[in-house]
Scaffold this motif. Structure first.
Motif, PDB file in Angstrom:
ATOM      1  N   ASP A 286      18.504  35.309   1.427  1.00  0.00           N
ATOM      2  CA  ASP A 286      17.916  36.637   1.658  1.00  0.00           C
ATOM      3  C   ASP A 286      18.788  37.744   1.062  1.00  0.00           C
ATOM      4  N   VAL A 287      20.029  37.422   0.788  1.00  0.00           N
ATOM      5  CA  VAL A 287      21.020  38.435   0.464  1.00  0.00           C
ATOM      6  C   VAL A 287      21.483  38.342  -0.988  1.00  0.00           C
ATOM      7  N   MET A 288      21.545  37.094  -1.508  1.00  0.00           N
ATOM      8  CA  MET A 288      22.193  36.852  -2.811  1.00  0.00           C
ATOM      9  C   MET A 288      21.429  37.498  -3.970  1.00  0.00           C
TER      10      MET A 288
ATOM     11  N   THR B  10      26.800  43.681   2.616  1.00  0.00           N
ATOM     12  CA  THR B  10      26.873  45.006   3.232  1.00  0.00           C
ATOM     13  C   THR B  10      25.533  45.731   3.146  1.00  0.00           C
ATOM     14  N   SER B  11      24.924  45.715   1.953  1.00  0.00           N
ATOM     15  CA  SER B  11      23.710  46.526   1.815  1.00  0.00           C
ATOM     16  C   SER B  11      22.545  45.925   2.610  1.00  0.00           C
ATOM     17  N   THR B  12      22.416  44.597   2.611  1.00  0.00           N
ATOM     18  CA  THR B  12      21.331  43.997   3.391  1.00  0.00           C
ATOM     19  C   THR B  12      21.553  44.216   4.889  1.00  0.00           C
TER      20      THR B  12
ATOM     21  N   VAL C  36      20.560  47.753   5.955  1.00  0.00           N
ATOM     22  CA  VAL C  36      19.112  47.916   6.080  1.00  0.00           C
ATOM     23  C   VAL C  36      18.610  47.276   7.375  1.00  0.00           C
ATOM     24  N   GLU C  37      19.094  46.050   7.654  1.00  0.00           N
ATOM     25  CA  GLU C  37      18.631  45.337   8.844  1.00  0.00           C
ATOM     26  C   GLU C  37      19.111  46.002  10.135  1.00  0.00           C
TER      27      GLU C  37
ATOM     28  N   GLU D 268      16.490  51.425  14.963  1.00  0.00           N
ATOM     29  CA  GLU D 268      15.241  52.175  15.061  1.00  0.00           C
ATOM     30  C   GLU D 268      14.399  51.643  16.225  1.00  0.00           C
ATOM     31  N   ASN D 269      14.287  50.290  16.300  1.00  0.00           N
ATOM     32  CA  ASN D 269      13.549  49.657  17.398  1.00  0.00           C
ATOM     33  C   ASN D 269      14.152  50.007  18.746  1.00  0.00           C
TER      34      ASN D 269
END
Lengths: 116, 313
Positions: free
Chosen positions: B31-33, B142-144, B147-148, B154-155
């Motif tokens: 999911d990240v690479m 870091t960037s993923t 975002v997560e 937010e939830n």
């Protein structure tokens, strides 16, 4: 389909319809308001002969977005007023509930309803 | 070329917030690479690799044979080659062959611990067929993660807001007088209750249940009673709806609770009421339901949880 697509069905007349872009995902057919209240899906259209103000109240509470009043029954003015207040669209037709339901099923692409 | 067992990650796994732990176990390396790979072969000169690195702004280039990873040329290797004067030689003799790799369906916690343990800036990622499918850097993680985490927060904020709104509503009691056979105003109390719950941000399916209960109780007062009141009481966790009337009372409560049984007149039925579904409907949507009836009147109390499932989430 959307509320406005109901107006396009043959023999359907819009008595009150303003939120035409509202999505309609399902339909329910019934005259017993308790049954409608308990079982009608939300974001739906109700096919009924109950042309009175209480039908609007039930629709509003159950999240029904449009009413189709069948058998050429006329819509009393207090019902129309209530519908405007609650943002419920109302259509009338000469069709029976069966005929109106068939047209709506075609428009919803739900001719397979009941087969699952 | 080998993988290592799971190493420590820089947060403890006993009592850290679940959201974060779930994230680093739920997110997979794939999911990240980065999958948009630039590669070279063992015959590529180091000079050319240096150009590719500069052009693509990467600090390491995987060397492949078909889809198989055989080595990596890093910025360090290039600097050494420039220093020692073999920059025009082929990659094969100077690439790093002793590689540490990750697999694409490992959770990112593995990658985090690898970056913690080794000084490398990137790891090649292999599929379960041992083919090179991506590269991962700590920047990708870091960037993923940002975002997560942002999505999770937010939830959480949304949920806190809902809770505080329903706390604001807590303690409110609204009483509505209902007159016998007043079909004109029938539904007013239920609509008010629905609006109140909606403005408190209660979930739509919970509002629908409260609306069904209050409407059925309201209609029962209109249709069957000599008049009475509908009372809505709000607490942080529940809404309690009470319908109380002053008669005539239900002679057989058990019968009244049977679906389809009704004492309604033809006139009432022609209006679409009196289907005998009212009380059963109320009971089916209520988390708690009681009914008491004497000749002096009937009291129905129905409680609905405002935040069902919240403990589970």
């Amino acid at each position: 389909m959307h509320v406005q697509d109901l107006a396009a069905l043959e023999g359907f007349k819009a008595e009150h319809s303003e939120l035409e872009n509202w999505e309609i995902n399902d339909a329910y057919c019934g005259d017993l308001l308790s049954d409608v209240m308990g079982n009608a899906p939300s974001e739906s259209v109700l096919v009924t002969i109950q042309a009175h103000k209480n039908t609007v109240a039930v629709a509003s509470l159950a999240g029904i977005r449009a009413l189709v009043i069948c058998n050429n029954r006329s819509v009393p003015s207090d019902m129309l007023e209530a519908a405007k207040e609650e943002d419920i669209s109302i259509f009338t037709t000469k069709d029976t509930q069966f005929e109106a339901s068939c047209k709506i099923a075609r428009a919803l692409g739900r001719l397979d309803a009941g087969t699952d | 070329m080998y993988t290592l067992p799971m190493q420590e990650i820089p947060i403890n796994t006993y009592n850290s917030p679940n959201v974060i732990l779930e994230l680093i176990y739920k997110l997979k390396i794939k999911d990240v690479m980065t999958t948009d790979l630039v590669t070279a072969t063992k015959d590529t000169p180091l000079r050319e690799i240096q150009h590719i690195m500069r052009e693509r702004q990467v600090t390491g280039l995987p060397i492949v044979l078909g889809k198989r990873l055989i080595g990596i040329v890093s910025m360090d290797d290039i600097i050494k080659a420039l220093d020692k004067g073999y920059i025009n030689e082929k990659a094969q003799d100077y690439m790093t062959r002793n590689l540490i790799v990750l697999e694409d369906d490992m959770p990112i916690s593995f990658a985090i611990s690898y970056f913690d343990r080794f000084s490398y800036h990137r790891f090649p990622v292999l599929s379960k067929h041992k083919e090179l499918v991506g590269m991962i850097t700590s920047r990708d993680i870091t960037s993923t993660l940002l975002v997560e985490i942002n999505r999770e927060i937010e939830n959480l904020e949304q949920r806190t807001r809902t809770t505080s709104l329903s706390e604001e509503m807590s303690g409110e009691i609204h009483t509505y007088s209902i007159l016998k056979h007043d079909f004109e105003n029938a539904g007013y109390a239920s609509t008010e209750i629905k609006k109140r719950l909606k403005s408190a941000g209660i979930a739509p399916h919970v509002i629908r249940r409260a609306a069904i209960a209050s409407y059925e109780l309201e209609m029962n007062l209109v249709v069957h009673s000599d008049g009475g009141e509908l009372i809505a009481e709000y607490s942080p966790q529940t809404i309690q709806i009470t319908a109380r009337d002053s008669g005539p009372g239900i002679s057989d409560v058990e019968l009244a609770m049977t679906a389809g049984w009704s004492t309604a007149s033809e006139w009432i039925r022609s209006l679409g009421f009196g289907a005998g579904m009212g009380l059963p409907n109320v009971k089916s949507v209520a988390d708690d339901f009681t009914i008491e009836s004497t000749l002096n009147g009937t009291t129905v109390v129905c409680i609905i949880e405002l935040h069902p499932n919240q403990e589970e989430t």
